[in-house]
Every structure is written in structure tokens, then in C-alpha cells.
Design an enzyme around this catalytic site. Structure first.
Site, short mmCIF file in Angstrom:
data_model
loop_
_atom_site.label_atom_id
_atom_site.label_comp_id
_atom_site.label_asym_id
_atom_site.label_seq_id
_atom_site.Cartn_x
_atom_site.Cartn_y
_atom_site.Cartn_z
N HIS A 82 89.38 6.56 2.58
CA HIS A 82 90.43 5.57 2.31
C HIS A 82 90.09 4.66 1.14
CE1 HIS A 82 91.05 5.95 6.92
NE2 HIS A 82 91.74 6.88 6.28
N LYS A 107 83.83 -3.54 0.38
CA LYS A 107 83.51 -3.58 1.81
C LYS A 107 82.00 -3.68 2.02
CE LYS A 107 87.44 -0.65 3.01
NZ LYS A 107 87.85 0.67 3.49
N TYR A 110 83.21 -4.06 9.48
CA TYR A 110 83.22 -4.18 8.02
C TYR A 110 83.98 -5.41 7.56
CZ TYR A 110 87.34 -1.05 8.60
OH TYR A 110 88.52 -0.44 8.99
N ASP A 121 95.14 11.17 8.00
CA ASP A 121 94.00 11.73 7.26
C ASP A 121 94.09 13.25 7.11
OD1 ASP A 121 92.94 9.25 6.79
OD2 ASP A 121 91.48 9.34 8.42
#
Length: 183
Positions: A61, A70, A130, A166
Site C-alpha cells: 500500500h 510510517k 504504526y 489487495d
């Protein structure tokens, strides 16, 4: 705290200092001044938490526009975490790096803006945390096929469980290059 560079510029592995005794342990998961010493001066605006079972693969992603940096780590279990350089014009465009993140090694991976990110759970369950430098914007949510043959990522799970989204992601070569201008 220790910091290690990876094969991709800007993607860094952190090993925070852990204070352990018979009661358990304590560690800082984020301290702006300490991370700034290693070149990370991110302003995090959103924290996320994900719980996934063995064999779940989330990714690859990215968000564009408004890309997200991140800082990722595992609270419970173990994942194989991957960053792919998708910055148009980067000398490492299309290259990836992967690292094991677990509750045992307590490592963190910093992934700057302009990288696709994904992880695969290799333990029974994994609680994955995250911090993000931009808020999630559904309209800007993008992805790349997890098993893109040109990327040739060496995932530890041969047939992972994927979300419907996905399963439909394009290969990197099919994404208009002008949409990958992060730098």
C-alpha cells in the site's frame, strides 16, 4: 538506541533501548529528539493498530497524493515487513527491502514517503502498530500487486490470505509513472 540503514535510502531499522527485569520491560516507542538524531524528523498525525492471523498479507500500500511516512513495529507475534521504493526518478526505484519485526527483537522500521509498504504475518497472530505522517485518505489509497514478478519479493508465505482489494492491485509497470512523483 541503535539505527541501521537498509539497502534503500531513508528506510531505517531502529532497535530501541529496552529496560528489562523480572517484572517485564520498558522501552520508548517514539521520542522526537532521539529519532531526529538519526535523521527522522517526522510529524506523526495518526497511529494505527492491526491484528492479523498467520498467513495474512497486507499490502503493498501507498497513498498518493498526500503520501505517508510510517514507523512500524510489532507488539505481539512476528511479521515480515517490506518497503518498496516507488519514487519516480529514484536510483533504487522498484527495489525492495524486507525485515523481520517481532515482539522478541522489538525492532522498528521507518518507511519514508514515496515507498509502498506491506507485511505478512509469520506467527500465529500479530499485533502490528504504526505511526503515520499523514492521515489516511480513502480516495488517495493506492497499491501494488504483492507478487509482482518484476519486484520478486521473497515473501515467507507462498499462498497468503489477501483482502479483496489487495487481490486486485496492479503491477508496478502498469501504474502511470507520472503518478509516482514523490520527490
Amino acid at each position: 538506541m541503535r539505527c541501521y540503514d537498509t539497502s534503500l535510502p531513508g528506510v531505517k531499522i531502529f532497535e530501541p533501548k529496552v529496560f528489562e527485569d523480572r517484572r517485564g520491560f520498558f522501552m520508548e516507542t517514539w521520542n522526537a529528539s532521539r529519532y531526529a538524531e538519526w535523521g527522522i524528523s517526522a510529524d506523526f498525525v495518526q497511529d494505527n493498530l492491526s491484528l492479523s492471523a498467520r498467513g495474512i498479507l497486507r499490502g503493498l500500500h501507498y497513498q498518493q497524493p498526500n503520501p505517508q511516512g510510517k514507523l512500524v513495529y510489532v507488539l505481539l507475534g512476528e511479521v515480515f515487513d517490506v518497503a518498496v521504493d516507488i519514487r519516480c526518478g529514484s536510483p533504487t526505484f522498484g527495489q525492495w527491502t524486507g525485515v523481520s519485526l517481532s515482539q522478541q527483537n522489538r525492532r522498528q522500521l521507518y518507511i519514508p514517503e514515496g515507498f509502498a509498504h506491506g507485511f505478512c504475518v509469520v506467527s500465529e497472530m500479530a499485533l502490528f502498530a504504526y505511526k503515520c505522517t499523514e492521515s489516511y485518505l480513502p480516495a488517495n489509497d493506492k497499491g501494488i500487486c504483492w507478487n509482482d514478478p518484476e519486484l520478486n519479493i521473497q515473501w515467507p508465505i507462498v499462498e497468503p490470505t489477501l483482502s479483496a482489494k489487495d487481490k486486485q492491485q496492479p503491477q508496478l509497470k502498469d501504474i502511470p509513472i507520472e503518478s509516482l512523483r514523490f520527490i
